[in-house]
Design a protein around this motif. Structure first.
Motif, PDB file in Angstrom:
ATOM      1  N   ASP A  34       0.326  -1.427   0.426  1.00 62.50           N
ATOM      2  CA  ASP A  34      -0.073  -0.290  -0.321  1.00 62.50           C
ATOM      3  C   ASP A  34       0.900   1.026   0.190  1.00 62.50           C
ATOM      4  O   ASP A  34       0.296   2.471   0.015  1.00 62.50           O
ATOM      5  N   VAL A  35       1.982   1.525   0.026  1.00 57.38           N
ATOM      6  CA  VAL A  35       2.500   2.471   0.108  1.00 57.38           C
ATOM      7  C   VAL A  35       3.572   2.639  -1.369  1.00 57.38           C
ATOM      8  O   VAL A  35       4.598   3.554  -1.027  1.00 57.38           O
ATOM      9  N   ALA A  99      10.818  -3.731  12.907  1.00 54.35           N
ATOM     10  CA  ALA A  99      11.745  -4.448  14.247  1.00 54.35           C
ATOM     11  C   ALA A  99      12.505  -3.485  14.461  1.00 54.35           C
ATOM     12  O   ALA A  99      13.072  -2.790  15.364  1.00 54.35           O
ATOM     13  N   TYR A 100      12.904  -2.223  13.483  1.00 57.99           N
ATOM     14  CA  TYR A 100      13.338  -0.648  13.204  1.00 57.99           C
ATOM     15  C   TYR A 100      12.724   0.395  13.516  1.00 57.99           C
ATOM     16  O   TYR A 100      13.427   1.679  13.028  1.00 57.99           O
ATOM     17  N   ARG A 101      12.106   0.119  13.174  1.00 56.77           N
ATOM     18  CA  ARG A 101      11.297   0.818  13.044  1.00 56.77           C
ATOM     19  C   ARG A 101      11.228   1.633  14.007  1.00 56.77           C
ATOM     20  O   ARG A 101      10.694   1.826  15.615  1.00 56.77           O
ATOM     21  N   GLY A 102      10.743   3.609  14.773  1.00 52.85           N
ATOM     22  CA  GLY A 102      10.627   4.033  15.533  1.00 52.85           C
ATOM     23  C   GLY A 102      11.389   5.002  16.346  1.00 52.85           C
ATOM     24  O   GLY A 102      11.106   4.757  17.396  1.00 52.85           O
ATOM     25  N   SER A 129       7.093  12.047  -2.557  1.00 54.01           N
ATOM     26  CA  SER A 129       6.030  12.179  -2.390  1.00 54.01           C
ATOM     27  C   SER A 129       5.460  10.714  -1.772  1.00 54.01           C
ATOM     28  O   SER A 129       5.867  10.092  -1.685  1.00 54.01           O
ATOM     29  N   HIS A 130       3.674  10.449  -1.591  1.00 58.14           N
ATOM     30  CA  HIS A 130       3.523   9.555  -0.396  1.00 58.14           C
ATOM     31  C   HIS A 130       1.953   9.595  -0.512  1.00 58.14           C
ATOM     32  O   HIS A 130       1.106  10.512  -0.950  1.00 58.14           O
ATOM     33  N   ALA A 136       3.323   9.109   8.753  1.00 61.73           N
ATOM     34  CA  ALA A 136       5.221   8.868   8.448  1.00 61.73           C
ATOM     35  C   ALA A 136       6.365  10.047   7.387  1.00 61.73           C
ATOM     36  O   ALA A 136       6.773  10.138   8.312  1.00 61.73           O
ATOM     37  N   SER A 137       5.642   9.187   6.707  1.00 60.80           N
ATOM     38  CA  SER A 137       5.970   9.620   5.655  1.00 60.80           C
ATOM     39  C   SER A 137       6.514  11.655   4.973  1.00 60.80           C
ATOM     40  O   SER A 137       7.309  12.150   5.249  1.00 60.80           O
TER      41      SER A 137
END
Length: 176
Positions: A34-35, A99-102, A129-130, A136-137
Motif C-alpha cells: 500500500d505504500v 523491527a527497527y521502526r520508531g 511524494s507519498h 510517517a512519510s
C-alpha cells in the motif's frame, strides 16, 4: 536482560550485493503493497541483471541501511526522468524493517539521499511524494525542510485510489 547494541550505518549497495537489494526490496513490496509505486509481482520477476543495473546506474544511487552486516532497510535517489534538464532528483523505494521502526532511523535515509543530490552539480531540487495517509512519510520529509507543492489523485499499484502528496526541497539553498 541486556540492551541490544545497534551499529547502524548506510552506504550504497554494490553490484555484487544485488541479492541483498532484491531480498529487502521484495520484502518491502510484499509486506507493504500500500505504500509503493511498484508491486511485488512486477519486481519479483526481475533477473539478476536488472537488479545489478538498478545499483550500478550513473543517474542515481540505491542505499542499504545496515545493523552491522544485516541489511534492515533501503532507499534510493534518482535524477528525475520527468525533468529533461536533469536538475531534479526524486526520492524512492524507502523502507525500514518493522523491527527497527520508531527509532528515528529514517534520518539516515534522508541524509544519504540529500548528500548524494548535493554532490551532483546539476541538481537544483529534490521531489518526494507519498500517499496522503502515510503520516510517517509526511513527518519525515517535513523534518528535512520539504515543502508541499502539489496534491494529485492517483491509482496505486495495489488497486486503491488515494491522493499523492508531492513535496520539494530546494537543494541550491543547501549547497555551500
Amino acid at each position: 536482560m541486556g540492551a541490544i547494541l545497534m551499529t547502524i550505518s548506510i552506504r550504497p549497495f554494490t553490484p555484487d550485493e544485488w541479492a541483498d537489494l532484491r531480498a529487502i526490496r521484495l520484502r518491502a513490496l510484499q509486506n507493504h503493497p500500500d505504500v509503493f509505486s511498484s508491486n511485488y509481482k512486477r519486481e519479483e520477476a526481475y533477473d539478476e541483471a536488472r537488479w545489478r543495473e538498478m545499483i550500478a546506474q550513473d543517474t542515481g544511487c540505491v542505499f542499504g541501511l545496515y545493523d552491522g552486516d544485516k541489511v534492515i532497510g533501503l532507499t534510493g535517489v534518482f535524477v528525475s526522468r520527468d525533468d529533461p534538464t536533469g536538475k531534479t532528483a526524486v526520492f524512492a523505494m524507502s523502507y525500514i524493517d518493522p523491527a527497527y521502526r520508531g527509532q528515528k532511523l529514517s534520518r539516515y535515509l534522508y541524509e544519504a539521499r540529500i548528500g548524494w543530490a548535493q554532490a551532483q552539480p546539476q541538481i537544483e531540487k529534490i521531489v518526494i511524494s507519498h500517499r496522503e495517509s502515510n503520516e510517517a512519510s509526511r513527518r519525515a520529509n517535513q523534518a528535512f525542510g520539504f515543502q508541499h507543492i502539489d496534491t494529485q489523485a492517483k491509482d496505486w499499484p495495489d488497486g486503491t485510489s488515494e491522493n499523492e502528496m508531492i513535496y520539494q526541497l530546494d537543494v541550491t539553498t543547501l549547497k555551500p
